[in-house]
Design an enzyme around this catalytic site. Structure first.
Site, short mmCIF file in Angstrom:
data_model
loop_
_atom_site.label_atom_id
_atom_site.label_comp_id
_atom_site.label_asym_id
_atom_site.label_seq_id
_atom_site.Cartn_x
_atom_site.Cartn_y
_atom_site.Cartn_z
N HIS A 49 -0.47 4.87 6.83
CA HIS A 49 0.30 5.34 5.67
C HIS A 49 0.65 6.80 5.85
O HIS A 49 0.07 7.48 6.70
CB HIS A 49 -0.53 5.15 4.39
CG HIS A 49 -1.10 3.78 4.26
ND1 HIS A 49 -2.38 3.47 4.65
CD2 HIS A 49 -0.55 2.62 3.85
CE1 HIS A 49 -2.60 2.17 4.45
NE2 HIS A 49 -1.50 1.62 3.97
N ASP A 82 -3.30 8.33 7.55
CA ASP A 82 -4.50 7.63 8.02
C ASP A 82 -4.22 6.64 9.15
O ASP A 82 -4.99 5.73 9.38
CB ASP A 82 -5.17 6.91 6.84
CG ASP A 82 -4.25 5.86 6.23
OD1 ASP A 82 -3.09 5.72 6.70
OD2 ASP A 82 -4.67 5.17 5.28
N SER A 137 0.81 -1.23 0.00
CA SER A 137 0.00 0.00 0.00
C SER A 137 0.84 1.28 0.00
O SER A 137 0.32 2.35 -0.31
CB SER A 137 -0.95 0.01 1.20
OG SER A 137 -0.22 -0.16 2.40
#
Ligand code: NAG
Ligand code: NAG
Ligand code: NAG
Length: 373
Positions: free
Chosen positions: A347, A344, A43
């Site tokens: 990340h 968040d 991610s």
């Protein structure tokens, strides 16, 4: 082609440091002249693949993801650009299109991004053998390499040309591995067992790099692990009254950062072995741990006023809540993500990625210290 190549070669001679030239008389792609970028990871570098696979269910498919730069969610797990975007822009290449999300829409002549959020370094067969209940899709490095082979074997002429540009392409691998460790760090397995996964994770990363070089890659940049102990999800999960567990200078959890460093030590050793096995390839270690710690050590120098808080999330310590994710109806976001390192809870912000990208590009946080531009 021939004349542009000799121009490239002379620039190469000017820009590369003398000891590098002494070490290898081999032609590697010249800094700033990459024809394409191919990226593998999770991610931290996903630009829409998980969103493609899981549709509206992916958190990064909802606002305020993407708000700062794209002004809409793009499937990137941040408010704006990821490290890979900054590198592509610095090299005057298009933002690297996600594959497989972009299959049928892009021709990938200038590269492809195979990263998927949640991807593990190691494939599912390993976890099955370890007795895990497999509840996740296999987007591991092995799967991402299969997609890369698929791309090289597809019959479109622009893609066939990709074969000829592998030796002029920049290959980026990582960050990858945190999702392997999350089985232990976040899933209530005995925490002492987490170190046992480092060797197989690093081995999987090494095998992927080996496969890329055998396919024709000559320039591979491999990102290490970020400082896990500074990230809100882990700070919240392992919150403790024991003040001695925290680094007084940064507020990060020391044992978790030591774990990241352990991963990085083993990874760098693996890269050393790969350099010996493949003297014609340039294999660069990108020290994202070091680049990020430089921000945590003096956040205000980078304009960061809330280094350990998540910009976007639910109520809780570090503005992180396991049951309320960024983008959920009851979540809130800070409005000034450029003052935050973390977006968040898991990340980073575009602002933090920007700092890391330039630390990689200018060689200040790479081994060997080599500018990519
Ligand atoms: C595996 O996980 C799924 C989803 O959480 C669950 O429904 C199932 O019962 C689990 N199976 C085993 C053998 O634990
Ligand atoms: C790159 O590979 C292509 C195709 O294999 C070859 O024609 C070309 O000479 C190579 N370029 C360099 C700089 O090695
Ligand atoms: C997390 O969010 C839930 C739902 O809003 C709330 O009930 C709970 O208190 C929050 N947890 C913490 C630690 O604040």
């Amino acid at each position: 082609m021939a004349s542009s190549f000799s121009a490239r070669l002379s620039l190469h001679v000017i820009l590369l440091s003398v000891d590098l030239l002494l070490l290898s008389s081999v032609v590697t792609p010249s800094p700033g002249f990459y024809s394409a970028i191919f990226n593998f990871g999770d991610s931290l570098t996903d630009a829409g693949n998980l969103a493609f696979f899981s549709g509206v269910k992916a958190p990064a498919s909802r606002p305020p993801y993407g708000e700062t730069y794209f002004h809409r969610p793009t499937g990137r797990f941040t408010d704006g650009r990821i490290i890979l975007d900054f590198i592509a822009q610095a090299m005057r290449l298009p933002l690297v299109p996600p594959y497989p999300a972009g299959r049928g829409r892009h021709n990938f002549a200038k590269g492809a991004n195979f990263a998927v959020a949640g991807a593990r370094a190691i494939g599912n067969a390993f976890y099955e053998a370890e007795g895990f209940n497999i509840t996740w899709e296999d987007y591991s490095l092995g799967t991402q390499l299969k997609w890369f082979d698929q791309l090289l074997q597809s019959s479109s002429p622009s893609v066939l040309a990709a074969h000829d540009i592998l030796n002029q392409s920049l290959f980026m691998v990582g960050e990858i591995g945190i999702n392997d460790y999350n089985h232990v760090l976040l899933d209530d397995r005995p925490i002492d067992s987490v170190r046992a996964y480092v060797a197989p994770v690093v081995h999987a990363i090494g095998s992927a790099i080996d496969a890329l070089v055998r396919t024709g890659a000559t320039m591979v940049v491999v990102s290490g692990m970020f400082p896990v102990g500074c990230i809100p999800v882990f700070l919240a999960k392992f919150q403790t009254q024991d003040a001695g567990a925290y680094d007084p200078a940064t507020g990060c959890l020391k044992w978790l950062n030591e774990f990241s460093q352990h991963h990085n030590v083993l990874l760098r050793r693996q890269l050393g072995r790969l350099r010996q096995a493949h003297p014609r390839a340039t294999i660069v270690y990108a020290d994202i741990y070091g680049a990020l710690m430089s921000i945590y050590a003096s956040p205000r120098r980078f304009g960061m006023t809330s280094p350990l808080m998540a910009c976007c999330g639910g109520e809780g310590p570090y503005h992180f809540n396991f049951s309320v994710g960024c983008g959920d109806p009851t979540s809130t976001w800070c409005g000034d993500p450029w003052s935050y390192i973390c977006w968040d809870g898991k990340h980073l912000t575009e602002a933090a990625y920007h700092v890391i990208a330039h630390a990689i590009l200018d060689g200040s946080y790479t081994e060997p210290p080599q500018t990519l531009m």
